[in-house]
Design an enzyme around this catalytic site. Sequence first.
Site, PDB file in Angstrom:
ATOM      1  N   GLY A 117       0.752  -1.250   0.000  1.00  0.00           N
ATOM      2  CA  GLY A 117       0.000   0.000   0.000  1.00  0.00           C
ATOM      3  C   GLY A 117       0.783   1.302   0.000  1.00  0.00           C
ATOM      4  O   GLY A 117       0.188   2.379   0.113  1.00  0.00           O
ATOM      5  N   TRP A 131       2.302   2.976  -2.460  1.00  0.00           N
ATOM      6  CA  TRP A 131       1.917   3.884  -3.557  1.00  0.00           C
ATOM      7  C   TRP A 131       0.517   4.450  -3.310  1.00  0.00           C
ATOM      8  O   TRP A 131       0.260   5.625  -3.575  1.00  0.00           O
ATOM      9  CB  TRP A 131       1.951   3.145  -4.909  1.00  0.00           C
ATOM     10  CG  TRP A 131       3.321   2.980  -5.480  1.00  0.00           C
ATOM     11  CD1 TRP A 131       4.488   2.918  -4.796  1.00  0.00           C
ATOM     12  CD2 TRP A 131       3.665   2.859  -6.871  1.00  0.00           C
ATOM     13  NE1 TRP A 131       5.542   2.749  -5.669  1.00  0.00           N
ATOM     14  CE2 TRP A 131       5.070   2.706  -6.939  1.00  0.00           C
ATOM     15  CE3 TRP A 131       2.922   2.842  -8.057  1.00  0.00           C
ATOM     16  CZ2 TRP A 131       5.749   2.561  -8.153  1.00  0.00           C
ATOM     17  CZ3 TRP A 131       3.594   2.693  -9.268  1.00  0.00           C
ATOM     18  CH2 TRP A 131       4.983   2.561  -9.315  1.00  0.00           C
ATOM     19  N   ASP A 175      -5.289  -5.721  -5.745  1.00  0.00           N
ATOM     20  CA  ASP A 175      -4.125  -6.609  -5.645  1.00  0.00           C
ATOM     21  C   ASP A 175      -4.618  -8.046  -5.498  1.00  0.00           C
ATOM     22  O   ASP A 175      -5.753  -8.283  -5.064  1.00  0.00           O
ATOM     23  CB  ASP A 175      -3.242  -6.238  -4.441  1.00  0.00           C
ATOM     24  CG  ASP A 175      -1.810  -6.762  -4.613  1.00  0.00           C
ATOM     25  OD1 ASP A 175      -0.911  -5.944  -4.893  1.00  0.00           O
ATOM     26  OD2 ASP A 175      -1.588  -7.995  -4.494  1.00  0.00           O
ATOM     27  N   ASP A 214      -7.607 -10.280  -9.218  1.00  0.00           N
ATOM     28  CA  ASP A 214      -6.531 -10.570 -10.172  1.00  0.00           C
ATOM     29  C   ASP A 214      -6.776  -9.697 -11.396  1.00  0.00           C
ATOM     30  O   ASP A 214      -7.811  -9.838 -12.066  1.00  0.00           O
ATOM     31  CB  ASP A 214      -6.570 -12.056 -10.550  1.00  0.00           C
ATOM     32  CG  ASP A 214      -5.448 -12.430 -11.512  1.00  0.00           C
ATOM     33  OD1 ASP A 214      -4.787 -11.517 -12.064  1.00  0.00           O
ATOM     34  OD2 ASP A 214      -5.239 -13.633 -11.726  1.00  0.00           O
ATOM     35  N   ASP A 237       2.435  -1.193 -10.365  1.00  0.00           N
ATOM     36  CA  ASP A 237       3.705  -1.681  -9.801  1.00  0.00           C
ATOM     37  C   ASP A 237       3.656  -3.215  -9.765  1.00  0.00           C
ATOM     38  O   ASP A 237       4.407  -3.853  -9.043  1.00  0.00           O
ATOM     39  CB  ASP A 237       3.887  -1.111  -8.390  1.00  0.00           C
ATOM     40  CG  ASP A 237       5.341  -1.164  -7.910  1.00  0.00           C
ATOM     41  OD1 ASP A 237       6.241  -1.362  -8.748  1.00  0.00           O
ATOM     42  OD2 ASP A 237       5.568  -1.011  -6.689  1.00  0.00           O
ATOM     43  N   LYS A 253       5.726  -0.644 -13.897  1.00  0.00           N
ATOM     44  CA  LYS A 253       7.002  -1.304 -13.674  1.00  0.00           C
ATOM     45  C   LYS A 253       7.294  -2.196 -14.886  1.00  0.00           C
ATOM     46  O   LYS A 253       6.415  -2.936 -15.351  1.00  0.00           O
ATOM     47  CB  LYS A 253       6.895  -2.188 -12.417  1.00  0.00           C
ATOM     48  CG  LYS A 253       8.229  -2.752 -11.950  1.00  0.00           C
ATOM     49  CD  LYS A 253       8.074  -4.048 -11.189  1.00  0.00           C
ATOM     50  CE  LYS A 253       7.433  -3.975  -9.849  1.00  0.00           C
ATOM     51  NZ  LYS A 253       8.325  -3.487  -8.794  1.00  0.00           N
TER      52      LYS A 253
HETATM   53  C1  LIG Z   1       6.007  -4.683  -5.774  1.00  0.00           C
HETATM   54  S1  LIG Z   1       4.446  -5.094  -5.145  1.00  0.00           S
HETATM   55  C2  LIG Z   1       3.631  -3.535  -5.097  1.00  0.00           C
HETATM   56  C3  LIG Z   1       4.099  -2.603  -4.034  1.00  0.00           C
HETATM   57  C4  LIG Z   1       3.232  -1.367  -3.910  1.00  0.00           C
HETATM   58  N1  LIG Z   1       3.369  -0.492  -5.070  1.00  0.00           N
HETATM   59  C5  LIG Z   1       3.552  -0.570  -2.684  1.00  0.00           C
HETATM   60  O1  LIG Z   1       3.932   0.594  -2.804  1.00  0.00           O
HETATM   61  O2  LIG Z   1       3.367  -1.081  -1.581  1.00  0.00           O
HETATM   62  C6  LIG Z   1       3.682  -5.881  -6.514  1.00  0.00           C
HETATM   63  C7  LIG Z   1       2.272  -6.338  -6.242  1.00  0.00           C
HETATM   64  O3  LIG Z   1       1.668  -6.727  -7.484  1.00  0.00           O
HETATM   65  C8  LIG Z   1       0.692  -7.690  -7.175  1.00  0.00           C
HETATM   66  N2  LIG Z   1       0.265  -8.390  -8.405  1.00  0.00           N
HETATM   67  C9  LIG Z   1       1.018  -9.153  -9.239  1.00  0.00           C
HETATM   68  N3  LIG Z   1       0.269  -9.654 -10.234  1.00  0.00           N
HETATM   69  C10 LIG Z   1      -0.993  -9.177 -10.035  1.00  0.00           C
HETATM   70  C11 LIG Z   1      -2.223  -9.358 -10.711  1.00  0.00           C
HETATM   71  N4  LIG Z   1      -2.313 -10.142 -11.796  1.00  0.00           N
HETATM   72  N5  LIG Z   1      -3.320  -8.730 -10.248  1.00  0.00           N
HETATM   73  C12 LIG Z   1      -3.246  -7.946  -9.137  1.00  0.00           C
HETATM   74  N6  LIG Z   1      -2.111  -7.750  -8.440  1.00  0.00           N
HETATM   75  C13 LIG Z   1      -0.991  -8.357  -8.871  1.00  0.00           C
HETATM   76  C14 LIG Z   1       1.393  -8.588  -6.172  1.00  0.00           C
HETATM   77  O4  LIG Z   1       0.470  -9.342  -5.423  1.00  0.00           O
HETATM   78  C15 LIG Z   1       2.169  -7.566  -5.326  1.00  0.00           C
HETATM   79  O5  LIG Z   1       1.490  -7.241  -4.142  1.00  0.00           O
END
Ligand SMILES: C[S@@+](CC[C@H](N)C(=O)[O-])C[C@H]1O[C@@H](n2cnc3c(N)ncnc32)[C@H](O)[C@@H]1O
Length: 226
Positions: free
Chosen positions: A76, A78, A99, A115, A139, A179
Amino acid sequence: MAKDTTGRLHVTVRSGGRRKLSSKLWLERQLNDPYVAQAKREGWRSRAAFKLIEMDDKHRFLKPAMTVVDLGAAPGGWSQVAAQRVGATEGKGKVIAIDLLEMPEIVGVTFARLDFLDNNAPDKLLAMMGGAADVVLSDMAANTTGHRKTDQLRMVGLVESAAAFAADVLRPGGTFIAKVFQSGADAGLLVQLKRDFQTVRHVKPAASRQDSSERYVLATGFRGRH
Ligand SMILES: C[S@@+](CC[C@H](N)C(=O)[O-])C[C@H]1O[C@@H](n2cnc3c(N)ncnc32)[C@H](O)[C@@H]1O
């Protein structure tokens, strides 16, 4: 405890026993990471918050009363930054976040565990947004399989879907940030973004680990839907 080259104390974690070398190295990196310490001090949910802070300080895309969509938001950081900067914490703008993982509540952020690659995710997001967006952030990072080519293709697929979603929901003038990993596999994405946005650049914030191929693509000035 030894000091590192910048004079900071360097914590070393003992290995052996049930602790694997990879978890020892991860723990050491966390304990010695100045961004992790700063995030804890300042109340950010993740060190990733500093990446968005730096990108927005430089490029100024988060403005009061905007609607922001945060894809892959957990834990969380961002969303916290976006909520503060658009004024959602005082009921002005809106932050819509999703997420795969659960995310504890953040004031001003509407969250759903979802998802993004689900067929009905875009419709669910649109229903949460209740209108067009000014900024779409992603991200998201796909889970890795260990097979480099497969991982690259999955990552590019995820970013391309996010970019297509952004092109459907952004207002003219809007911003898309995602990203990406430097792999050379994203040529098609860049063509798509350059067609849809006035300016497209790659950025590597200081908080993005220098030893990782992580980058962000920052596309500003959405030209509007075709
Ligand atoms: C690097 S973390 C994000 C960190 C966040 N920006 C922060 O500031 O806390 C990446 C996130 O992308 C989510 N993610 C990956 N593939 C996803 C998808 N298909 N749908 C939703 N979320 C996804 C992962 O569960 C993970 O929590």
